[in-house]
Design a protein around this motif. Structure first.
Motif, PDB file in Angstrom:
ATOM      1  N   GLN A 121       0.826  -1.207   0.000  1.00  0.00           N
ATOM      2  CA  GLN A 121       0.000   0.000   0.000  1.00  0.00           C
ATOM      3  C   GLN A 121       0.860   1.257   0.000  1.00  0.00           C
ATOM      4  OE1 GLN A 121      -2.517  -0.505   3.432  1.00  0.00           O
ATOM      5  NE2 GLN A 121      -3.477  -2.355   2.617  1.00  0.00           N
ATOM      6  N   ASN A 122       1.913   1.239   0.820  1.00  0.00           N
ATOM      7  CA  ASN A 122       2.796   2.402   0.879  1.00  0.00           C
ATOM      8  C   ASN A 122       3.501   2.624  -0.448  1.00  0.00           C
ATOM      9  OD1 ASN A 122       2.164   2.948   3.532  1.00  0.00           O
ATOM     10  ND2 ASN A 122       4.002   2.009   4.392  1.00  0.00           N
ATOM     11  N   LEU A 123       3.914   1.528  -1.073  1.00  0.00           N
ATOM     12  CA  LEU A 123       4.597   1.678  -2.355  1.00  0.00           C
ATOM     13  C   LEU A 123       3.687   2.343  -3.377  1.00  0.00           C
ATOM     14  CD1 LEU A 123       6.825   1.261  -4.403  1.00  0.00           C
ATOM     15  CD2 LEU A 123       6.048  -1.111  -4.689  1.00  0.00           C
ATOM     16  N   GLN A 124       2.445   1.889  -3.460  1.00  0.00           N
ATOM     17  CA  GLN A 124       1.536   2.504  -4.427  1.00  0.00           C
ATOM     18  C   GLN A 124       1.305   3.981  -4.125  1.00  0.00           C
ATOM     19  OE1 GLN A 124       0.108   1.219  -7.446  1.00  0.00           O
ATOM     20  NE2 GLN A 124       0.040   3.454  -7.485  1.00  0.00           N
ATOM     21  N   ALA A 125       1.159   4.298  -2.854  1.00  0.00           N
ATOM     22  CA  ALA A 125       0.931   5.695  -2.486  1.00  0.00           C
ATOM     23  C   ALA A 125       2.135   6.554  -2.866  1.00  0.00           C
ATOM     24  CB  ALA A 125       0.667   5.799  -0.986  1.00  0.00           C
ATOM     25  N   ARG A 126       3.337   6.036  -2.676  1.00  0.00           N
ATOM     26  CA  ARG A 126       4.547   6.803  -2.976  1.00  0.00           C
ATOM     27  C   ARG A 126       4.771   6.934  -4.476  1.00  0.00           C
ATOM     28  NH1 ARG A 126       7.259   3.517   2.013  1.00  0.00           N
ATOM     29  NH2 ARG A 126       6.652   5.014   3.631  1.00  0.00           N
ATOM     30  N   LEU A 127       4.391   5.908  -5.211  1.00  0.00           N
ATOM     31  CA  LEU A 127       4.492   6.017  -6.669  1.00  0.00           C
ATOM     32  C   LEU A 127       3.524   7.077  -7.187  1.00  0.00           C
ATOM     33  CD1 LEU A 127       4.674   2.252  -7.707  1.00  0.00           C
ATOM     34  CD2 LEU A 127       6.558   3.887  -7.637  1.00  0.00           C
ATOM     35  N   THR A 128       2.319   7.088  -6.623  1.00  0.00           N
ATOM     36  CA  THR A 128       1.318   8.075  -7.041  1.00  0.00           C
ATOM     37  C   THR A 128       1.771   9.495  -6.693  1.00  0.00           C
ATOM     38  OG1 THR A 128      -0.475   6.468  -6.731  1.00  0.00           O
ATOM     39  CG2 THR A 128      -1.084   8.801  -6.768  1.00  0.00           C
ATOM     40  N   ALA A 129       2.372   9.628  -5.502  1.00  0.00           N
ATOM     41  CA  ALA A 129       2.831  10.951  -5.064  1.00  0.00           C
ATOM     42  C   ALA A 129       4.076  11.409  -5.811  1.00  0.00           C
ATOM     43  CB  ALA A 129       3.108  10.925  -3.563  1.00  0.00           C
ATOM     44  N   GLY A 130       4.824  10.463  -6.365  1.00  0.00           N
ATOM     45  CA  GLY A 130       6.048  10.821  -7.081  1.00  0.00           C
ATOM     46  C   GLY A 130       7.250  10.998  -6.192  1.00  0.00           C
ATOM     47  N   SER A 131       7.134  10.611  -4.916  1.00  0.00           N
ATOM     48  CA  SER A 131       8.259  10.734  -3.991  1.00  0.00           C
ATOM     49  C   SER A 131       8.053   9.786  -2.816  1.00  0.00           C
ATOM     50  CB  SER A 131       8.403  12.174  -3.478  1.00  0.00           C
ATOM     51  OG  SER A 131       7.254  12.536  -2.715  1.00  0.00           O
ATOM     52  N   GLY A 132       9.145   9.501  -2.105  1.00  0.00           N
ATOM     53  CA  GLY A 132       9.055   8.708  -0.890  1.00  0.00           C
ATOM     54  C   GLY A 132       9.377   7.247  -1.048  1.00  0.00           C
ATOM     55  N   ALA A 133       9.466   6.744  -2.279  1.00  0.00           N
ATOM     56  CA  ALA A 133       9.794   5.327  -2.474  1.00  0.00           C
ATOM     57  C   ALA A 133      11.261   5.093  -2.175  1.00  0.00           C
ATOM     58  CB  ALA A 133       9.473   4.893  -3.896  1.00  0.00           C
ATOM     59  N   ALA A 134      11.601   3.868  -1.823  1.00  0.00           N
ATOM     60  CA  ALA A 134      13.000   3.508  -1.609  1.00  0.00           C
ATOM     61  C   ALA A 134      13.707   3.392  -2.953  1.00  0.00           C
ATOM     62  CB  ALA A 134      13.098   2.186  -0.860  1.00  0.00           C
ATOM     63  N   ASP A 135      15.031   3.308  -2.912  1.00  0.00           N
ATOM     64  CA  ASP A 135      15.785   3.127  -4.151  1.00  0.00           C
ATOM     65  C   ASP A 135      15.472   1.787  -4.796  1.00  0.00           C
ATOM     66  OD1 ASP A 135      17.607   5.549  -4.214  1.00  0.00           O
ATOM     67  OD2 ASP A 135      18.062   4.761  -2.222  1.00  0.00           O
ATOM     68  N   LEU A 136      15.238   0.771  -3.960  1.00  0.00           N
ATOM     69  CA  LEU A 136      14.812  -0.535  -4.439  1.00  0.00           C
ATOM     70  C   LEU A 136      13.579  -0.950  -3.641  1.00  0.00           C
ATOM     71  CD1 LEU A 136      18.210  -0.614  -4.120  1.00  0.00           C
ATOM     72  CD2 LEU A 136      17.838  -2.721  -5.403  1.00  0.00           C
ATOM     73  N   GLU A 137      12.588  -1.494  -4.321  1.00  0.00           N
ATOM     74  CA  GLU A 137      11.366  -1.948  -3.680  1.00  0.00           C
ATOM     75  C   GLU A 137      11.091  -3.385  -4.110  1.00  0.00           C
ATOM     76  OE1 GLU A 137       9.168  -0.398  -1.644  1.00  0.00           O
ATOM     77  OE2 GLU A 137       9.659   1.740  -1.769  1.00  0.00           O
TER      78      GLU A 137
ATOM     79  N   TYR B 118       1.211  -3.450 -10.810  1.00  0.00           N
ATOM     80  CA  TYR B 118       2.104  -2.319 -11.098  1.00  0.00           C
ATOM     81  C   TYR B 118       2.530  -2.270 -12.558  1.00  0.00           C
ATOM     82  CZ  TYR B 118       2.474  -2.112  -6.011  1.00  0.00           C
ATOM     83  OH  TYR B 118       2.182  -2.022  -4.669  1.00  0.00           O
ATOM     84  N   ILE B 119       2.209  -3.300 -13.312  1.00  0.00           N
ATOM     85  CA  ILE B 119       2.634  -3.365 -14.712  1.00  0.00           C
ATOM     86  C   ILE B 119       2.068  -2.222 -15.531  1.00  0.00           C
ATOM     87  CG2 ILE B 119       2.476  -4.728 -16.833  1.00  0.00           C
ATOM     88  CD1 ILE B 119       4.481  -5.748 -14.791  1.00  0.00           C
ATOM     89  N   GLY B 120       0.877  -1.749 -15.173  1.00  0.00           N
ATOM     90  CA  GLY B 120       0.265  -0.649 -15.907  1.00  0.00           C
ATOM     91  C   GLY B 120       0.873   0.703 -15.609  1.00  0.00           C
ATOM     92  N   GLN B 121       1.927   0.727 -14.780  1.00  0.00           N
ATOM     93  CA  GLN B 121       2.601   1.983 -14.445  1.00  0.00           C
ATOM     94  C   GLN B 121       4.089   1.907 -14.790  1.00  0.00           C
ATOM     95  OE1 GLN B 121       1.258   3.143 -10.243  1.00  0.00           O
ATOM     96  NE2 GLN B 121       0.639   0.991 -10.327  1.00  0.00           N
ATOM     97  N   PRO B 122       4.421   1.485 -15.997  1.00  0.00           N
ATOM     98  CA  PRO B 122       5.839   1.264 -16.321  1.00  0.00           C
ATOM     99  C   PRO B 122       6.698   2.511 -16.209  1.00  0.00           C
ATOM    100  CG  PRO B 122       4.512   1.293 -18.319  1.00  0.00           C
ATOM    101  CD  PRO B 122       3.549   1.241 -17.176  1.00  0.00           C
ATOM    102  N   ASP B 123       6.078   3.692 -16.357  1.00  0.00           N
ATOM    103  CA  ASP B 123       6.842   4.930 -16.256  1.00  0.00           C
ATOM    104  C   ASP B 123       7.294   5.204 -14.829  1.00  0.00           C
ATOM    105  OD1 ASP B 123       4.011   5.255 -15.786  1.00  0.00           O
ATOM    106  OD2 ASP B 123       4.382   7.411 -15.588  1.00  0.00           O
ATOM    107  N   LYS B 124       6.730   4.484 -13.867  1.00  0.00           N
ATOM    108  CA  LYS B 124       7.109   4.682 -12.469  1.00  0.00           C
ATOM    109  C   LYS B 124       8.358   3.892 -12.085  1.00  0.00           C
ATOM    110  CE  LYS B 124       3.229   6.970 -11.574  1.00  0.00           C
ATOM    111  NZ  LYS B 124       3.213   8.426 -11.252  1.00  0.00           N
ATOM    112  N   PHE B 125       8.818   3.017 -12.981  1.00  0.00           N
ATOM    113  CA  PHE B 125       9.960   2.151 -12.681  1.00  0.00           C
ATOM    114  C   PHE B 125      11.026   2.264 -13.766  1.00  0.00           C
ATOM    115  CE2 PHE B 125       6.214   0.225 -10.772  1.00  0.00           C
ATOM    116  CZ  PHE B 125       6.648  -0.074  -9.489  1.00  0.00           C
ATOM    117  N   VAL B 126      12.245   1.969 -13.373  1.00  0.00           N
ATOM    118  CA  VAL B 126      13.332   1.873 -14.347  1.00  0.00           C
ATOM    119  C   VAL B 126      13.099   0.627 -15.200  1.00  0.00           C
ATOM    120  CG1 VAL B 126      15.811   1.472 -14.624  1.00  0.00           C
ATOM    121  CG2 VAL B 126      14.984   3.074 -12.873  1.00  0.00           C
ATOM    122  N   ASN B 127      13.251   0.767 -16.510  1.00  0.00           N
ATOM    123  CA  ASN B 127      13.133  -0.370 -17.417  1.00  0.00           C
ATOM    124  C   ASN B 127      14.428  -1.165 -17.370  1.00  0.00           C
ATOM    125  OD1 ASN B 127      12.717  -2.227 -19.421  1.00  0.00           O
ATOM    126  ND2 ASN B 127      12.437  -0.723 -21.069  1.00  0.00           N
TER     127      ASN B 127
END
Length: 430
Positions: free
Chosen positions: A83-99, A109-118
């Protein structure tokens, strides 16, 4: 580690715990590079009630080879982590370097590819994993890979040899495996057990039996087109009905997974069997060390199946994405996953490791010398490529809760109807 509820309940222990990182997590984003050139990389993992010092040993090894890198691990429970990961992805900040994302959750999360490094842009050799394992963390066109696979579950049945002997059942793992070619056989043997040892339950919780039954099905909650089919899928209803019948026969200890009561159940021998993905070995060893030598591992009813696994992802919002990718690649390399398998039981997802002597010839002293290095790949060999959807993890957790309510006295049909309503609401189909 599950459900894909692995720690929904697991292991996986673990990466599951970074390969067993499956463990535990929640946290804050990277600190960036310090003035002296040092980089702090944060990694958020999920789970609870685990004791995986091996993660720290892996981090220490990496830091020793990269003297400008410091690794900080954050842990939280399964639901909070995702839940926290999704909230941080939506906010654009707060995620760890690796999740770390659990296998049943990754499709959400596949529908949000722009939120992750390819990760396909960073020299990752995807051929080391099965095609289906890579597909689960890839966009439909295969152009973006958001996560690197860590461990894989496989399925077996862990059982207490001392309790089997008390019930007059065979204790040899091959003879035990022969008792249950089907899950119906497993429930029948459970009734035989209860007749001889009424003070002990046959299994820990109905949710685990339900998950085990579905572990050998290709389509469960979603079909190959991504449509929600949980209500009309006979395989799901049949798994529910068989599990409910076992509960009504008094076979369940009704112990919520990853709870203190569950741990006590392991320690005090309150149940004789447990649906056992590879990562469960580490959980039992960590939480019931005094039961060493009382456990063994038999074939799962039906002969094959999978439950568990995770992915290490790199959120695009991080300040040190290149360094994070290199750590993700290292953590999910065969060498590290073999170490984790030997110490905590998380079975490596890299195909190349399955025939290496360190894995193939591994036997567990804790589990009466069971040849774990042969049991789990054999289970995976014929397991179907399971279809996952955006809410697979949530649905698995919903069913576990619904079956727990049946164990507490709720009418099974009422519990089913409520679960269907909750599932449709979560999937936006209600």
């Amino acid at each position: 580690m599950r459900t894909s509820r692995r720690p929904t309940g697991a292991i996986a222990a673990s990466l599951a715990a970074v390969g067993a990182l499956v463990l535990a997590a929640c946290g804050s984003g990277g600190d960036g590079a310090a003035e002296n050139g040092e980089i702090t990389l944060t990694i958020n993992v999920y789970g609870d009630n685990f004791s995986l010092p091996d993660n720290r040993e892996l981090y220490d090894e990496y830091e020793k080879a990269h003297d400008n890198v410091k690794i900080v691990e954050n842990r939280s429970d399964f639901g909070t982590h995702h839940q926290n990961l999704q909230a941080r992805l939506t906010a654009g900040s707060g995620a760890a370097d690796l999740e770390v994302i659990e296998v049943g959750q990754v499709s959400g999360y596949i529908g949000q590819p722009d939120k992750f490094v390819n990760l396909t842009d960073h020299g990752v050799d995807t051929a080391q994993w099965t095609e289906s394992t890579v597909q689960r963390a890839s966009t439909p066109d295969g152009g973006t890979l958001i996560g690197l696979p860590t461990d894989i579950g496989g399925l077996a049945m862990c059982y207490r040899t001392d309790l089997f002997a008390e019930a007059g059942l065979p204790t040899d793992r091959n003879e035990v495996s022969a008792l249950w070619s089907t899950w119906e056989d497993y429930v029948d043997v459970g009734n035989r057990f209860l007749a001889e040892v009424p003070k002990v339950k046959w299994f820990d919780a109905g949710g685990h039996v339900f998950t085990g039954i579905l572990g050998n099905q290709e389509e469960t909650f979603y079909d190959a087109d991504g449509e929600l089919i949980v209500e009309e899928n006979d395989a799901v209803r049949d798994a529910w009905d068989l599990t409910v019948s076992a509960i009504e026969d008094g076979q369940s200890a009704a112990l919520p997974e990853f709870s203190p009561e569950w741990n006590t159940g392991f320690q005090q021998g309150q149940f004789a069997t447990i649906t056992c993905p590879a990562w469960m070995m580490g959980y039992i060893q960590a939480n019931a060390a005094q039961t060493k030598g009382k456990w063994d591992i038999a074939t799962i009813p039906g002969g094959s199946g999978n439950w568990g696994g995770s992915y290490v992802t790199v959120p695009a919002q991080g300040e040190n994405t290149d360094a994070a990718v290199e750590l993700a690649k290292w953590l999910t390399a065969p060498e590290q996953n073999i170490k984790l398998f030997k110490t905590i039981g998380n079975f490596p997802s890299q195909k190349s490791t399955w025939t290496q002597p360190e894995v193939a010839e591994f036997s567990s002293e804790f589990f009466s010398g069971a040849p774990a290095g042969k049991i789990f790949p054999a289970s995976l060999q014929d397991a179907p490529v399971q279809v996952y959807g955006p809410q697979s993890g949530v649905i698995g957790t919903t069913f576990a809760g619904a079956l727990n309510s049946v164990e507490q006295g709720t009418d099974a049909d009422e519990a089913w109807d409520k679960a269907m309503g909750d599932i449709k609401a979560a999937a936006g189909d209600g």
